[in-house]
Design an enzyme around this catalytic site. Sequence first.
Site, PDB file in Angstrom:
ATOM      1  N   HIS A 185       4.017   9.594  -9.905  1.00 39.01           N
ATOM      2  CA  HIS A 185       4.234   9.515 -11.344  1.00 39.01           C
ATOM      3  C   HIS A 185       3.861   8.113 -11.828  1.00 39.01           C
ATOM      4  O   HIS A 185       3.821   7.170 -11.041  1.00 39.01           O
ATOM      5  CB  HIS A 185       5.704   9.784 -11.673  1.00 39.01           C
ATOM      6  CG  HIS A 185       6.103  11.178 -11.336  1.00 39.01           C
ATOM      7  ND1 HIS A 185       5.858  12.244 -12.173  1.00 39.01           N
ATOM      8  CD2 HIS A 185       6.691  11.700 -10.235  1.00 39.01           C
ATOM      9  CE1 HIS A 185       6.305  13.357 -11.611  1.00 39.01           C
ATOM     10  NE2 HIS A 185       6.807  13.061 -10.436  1.00 39.01           N
ATOM     11  N   CYS A 245       0.487   9.582 -14.433  1.00 38.84           N
ATOM     12  CA  CYS A 245       0.483   9.512 -15.888  1.00 38.84           C
ATOM     13  C   CYS A 245       0.154   8.086 -16.315  1.00 38.84           C
ATOM     14  O   CYS A 245       0.522   7.127 -15.627  1.00 38.84           O
ATOM     15  CB  CYS A 245       1.850   9.893 -16.441  1.00 38.84           C
ATOM     16  SG  CYS A 245       2.223  11.630 -16.205  1.00 38.84           S
TER      17      CYS A 245
END
Length: 448
Positions: free
Chosen positions: A154, A195
Amino acid sequence: MAMNSLCLVVLMMISTGLALSVPDLEAVSNEVPDGGKLWAVLVAGSMGYFNYRHQADVCHAYQILSRHGIPDENIVVMMFDDIAYNTMNPTPGKIINRPNGTNVYTGVPRDYTEDDNTPENFLSVLKGEKPTSGSGKVLGSNENDHVFVYFADHGAPGLLGFGNSILKADALIDTLQEMSEKKRYKKLVFYVEACESGSMFQNLLPDSWNIYATTASNATTSSYACYYDTDYQTFLGDVYSVKWLEDTDRENVAKETFEKQFKIVKNQTTTSEVCQFGTLDFVNDHLADFFGNKNTAPDEDAWDGFPDTCGADAVESHMVPMVSLQNRLVEAQGQEEADEIQKEMNELSARWDTIRSTVQTIVNSLVENDDDFHHVWSGTPEISERECYYAAIDTFHEQCYNLGQESFAMRLVFTFANFCEMGYKTQDIVAAIEAECAAPPQPKITLV
Ligand SMILES: *[C@@H]1O[C@H](CO)[C@@H](O)[C@H](O)[C@H]1NC(C)=O
Ligand SMILES: *[C@@H]1O[C@H](CO)[C@@H](O)[C@H](O)[C@H]1NC(C)=O
Ligand SMILES: *[C@@H]1O[C@H](CO)[C@@H](O)[C@H](O)[C@H]1NC(C)=O
């Protein structure tokens, strides 16, 4: 060592006139055309079964490099290693990266696992400084060598999740600068799945360092997971990663260039904006120049004509735990199992509400007027007030939520960046975060 001695034998044969034919391919499989060696660092930062896909991507990358001849001594693998034998895994000891895919866990070196999978160890590995834990394997690269780095986890503006911790763009960039100055590579290629991964390099990576980077998304948007599998009850891959990995399996690596791969991956990744950074001087190098030049033909075992459906079912990375539970609920066998899954969904939802409300309280306690309020929530800025932002991140990470583990919390830290960019004082932002999180620790739910 083995490679060196093989080359030596070939050289001796040539010099004594015994070898009239082309040297055995095995002997050159880890060599760059101009005499250097190939090295790689492969990292899955995350842990937990619902993050299955990051470790699957990284294991798949290992299979590609290994198949193309890079020896294990030159490939450092960092991953938590809690997937293959996870109780949720229906095929113990086996990890796949697409539905009905081949086992990508076979032979994967486990250099830095569990608590050794840290940002500090990663930076040490890049610098060639032996960490005190884990296998101790590091990049032994020099100014003639090609280095490939791949990371999946992430992310948030200016940072990546990494185990229980986070890796800041500034720390990574400092390390890359040091590697460049100390001539620890000739050319370096860096692929990142996360992300806001564009924010790790945008305006930070000078062309002169001879580093070419591509990222799953730009500096302000999510990356996406794909291939939900009902047997595995999780997503098996990430869109950008699956696209480059499967493209590599499908192509002749001695013929495809990095520029071509970038175009294919960018075109096929329709969920996020795939970006490239750094120097474009060597984008016409072939994949084999970094991935190895043995068995260059397409890999028919890994690529058996399975339809390319990754992307059709894509979900934003941070939504994966919830969507996985929703999918499990649809497949639930009987009321008892359905109730259990519903309970987990309620807990997760409550957890997300708590995180959201923490950030809302911090924002409300700081914000000075309506305009600022709208601005704070309006989206991710380009981060120029880096010290301010990272001070807020450190406080939030240490006192509120572990950003390495709470990808939902990562989705909200852009608000702190906006405060910093609007000129709010670092000490006020830090104090507001401390005030909200000084309360007793919040109940923590455990996801499998
Ligand atoms: C996986 O293989 C099984 C058995 O061959 C087949 O029934 C199924 O449709 C395959 N799944 C996918 C997603 O291709
Ligand atoms: C990132 O991508 C999104 C979606 O394509 C776009 O709206 C946004 O402007 C992009 N941001 C930057 C900084 O390029
Ligand atoms: C991009 O993908 C579409 C289909 O998704 C295809 O029609 C098109 O030719 C591709 N373009 C390039 C440059 O590969």
